[in-house]
Scaffold this active site. Structure first.
Site, PDB file in Angstrom:
ATOM      1  N   GLU A  42      36.107  43.082  39.974  1.00 59.88           N
ATOM      2  CA  GLU A  42      35.276  42.041  40.575  1.00 59.88           C
ATOM      3  C   GLU A  42      35.762  41.863  42.011  1.00 59.88           C
ATOM      4  O   GLU A  42      36.865  41.361  42.242  1.00 59.88           O
ATOM      5  CB  GLU A  42      35.419  40.729  39.799  1.00 59.88           C
ATOM      6  CG  GLU A  42      34.742  39.540  40.473  1.00 59.88           C
ATOM      7  CD  GLU A  42      35.190  38.206  39.885  1.00 59.88           C
ATOM      8  OE1 GLU A  42      35.168  37.204  40.638  1.00 59.88           O
ATOM      9  OE2 GLU A  42      35.563  38.144  38.699  1.00 59.88           O
ATOM     10  N   ARG A  46      34.656  36.684  49.415  1.00 57.18           N
ATOM     11  CA  ARG A  46      35.383  35.782  50.304  1.00 57.18           C
ATOM     12  C   ARG A  46      35.630  36.402  51.673  1.00 57.18           C
ATOM     13  O   ARG A  46      36.047  35.710  52.601  1.00 57.18           O
ATOM     14  CB  ARG A  46      36.741  35.407  49.701  1.00 57.18           C
ATOM     15  CG  ARG A  46      36.683  34.760  48.328  1.00 57.18           C
ATOM     16  CD  ARG A  46      38.087  34.525  47.796  1.00 57.18           C
ATOM     17  NE  ARG A  46      38.105  34.258  46.375  1.00 57.18           N
ATOM     18  CZ  ARG A  46      39.199  34.180  45.638  1.00 57.18           C
ATOM     19  NH1 ARG A  46      40.382  34.349  46.210  1.00 57.18           N
ATOM     20  NH2 ARG A  46      39.136  33.939  44.345  1.00 57.18           N
ATOM     21  N   LYS A 129      32.041  31.792  33.182  1.00 55.99           N
ATOM     22  CA  LYS A 129      33.349  31.834  33.805  1.00 55.99           C
ATOM     23  C   LYS A 129      33.951  30.433  33.722  1.00 55.99           C
ATOM     24  O   LYS A 129      33.251  29.432  33.925  1.00 55.99           O
ATOM     25  CB  LYS A 129      33.215  32.258  35.273  1.00 55.99           C
ATOM     26  CG  LYS A 129      34.495  32.186  36.075  1.00 55.99           C
ATOM     27  CD  LYS A 129      34.275  32.713  37.486  1.00 55.99           C
ATOM     28  CE  LYS A 129      35.538  32.584  38.317  1.00 55.99           C
ATOM     29  NZ  LYS A 129      35.426  33.273  39.616  1.00 55.99           N
TER      30      LYS A 129
END
Length: 215
Positions: A42, A46, A129
């Site tokens: 993943e 960012r 999540k």
């Protein structure tokens, strides 16, 4: 949006959460993950290098790569264009969920509270999540959610480490965890695929041992 595709990602038990600041470091990270026995990643959105890193991993062909920290539809489009096979979001956004459905790719949105979880159920979701897990009670909180939500699954990230891996993976409603410890920033920057491979190998061995003990 295929649940089977998401299940394939989660079958790895541990999902490396990778932060790439320089796309040129991506091949070394890919090598480390593959050699260590964990062909999934993943890559977080960012950094500005994320789309190029995803494109590199997807183009390599040995790894299933998704985009993390996706917070709007535009980023979903960017991730899919770069070659992402799944999307992970820190929170629950109908815009993100709908856009992923438009592209027919799996989405793993964040949800912590019963209210968020119920909103996700209304969107047709059954896997979330759980972030940041360490701040919001960790495995104990996820265990308590099994009562009102017995058919849901949670993938904790944030605070998952080798020392508490068993706390999470021993839970029936936790099919997998995500973590940044597999690809530490210094190893990524140094293109140190050997360190990454060793960390990944240890995590894979531990995860499979934990799950085998529960079966």
């Amino acid at each position: 949006m295929s649940n089977e595709a998401l299940n394939t990602v989660l079958s790895h038990l541990v999902i490396p959460v990778v932060v790439i600041h320089d796309a040129a470091t991506t091949p070394a990270v890919t090598d480390g993950l593959v050699v260590g026995g964990l062909p999934v990643a993943e890559v977080t959105f960012r950094t500005d290098a994320a789309p190029a890193a995803i494109e590199s991993m997807a183009g390599d062909g040995r790894i299933t790569v998704g985009a993390g920290t996706v917070i709007n539809a535009r980023q979903v489009d960017e991730a899919v264009s770069a070659g992402a096979s799944f999307v992970v979001s820190p929170g629950l956004s109908r815009e993100v969920v709908d856009r992923c459905r438009h592209h027919a790719i799996p989405v793993l949105p964040g949800a912590i509270t019963p209210t968020e979880i119920m909103a996700g159920i209304d969107m047709g979701l059954d896997t979330f999540k759980f972030f940041p897990a360490g701040t919001f009670g960790g495995a104990a909180t996820i265990a308590s959610l099994e009562g009102p939500f017995p058919h849901l699954r949670f993938v904790p990230t944030g605070g998952v480490k080798p020392h508490n891996l068993a706390d999470f993976l021993s839970r029936a409603n936790i099919p997998a965890v995500g973590g940044t410890w597999l690809t530490p920033a210094d190893a990524v920057a140094a293109r140190d695929c050997h360190t990454i491979a060793n960390l990944v190998r240890e995590a894979v061995d531990s995860a499979h041992h934990i799950v085998k003990e529960q079966s």
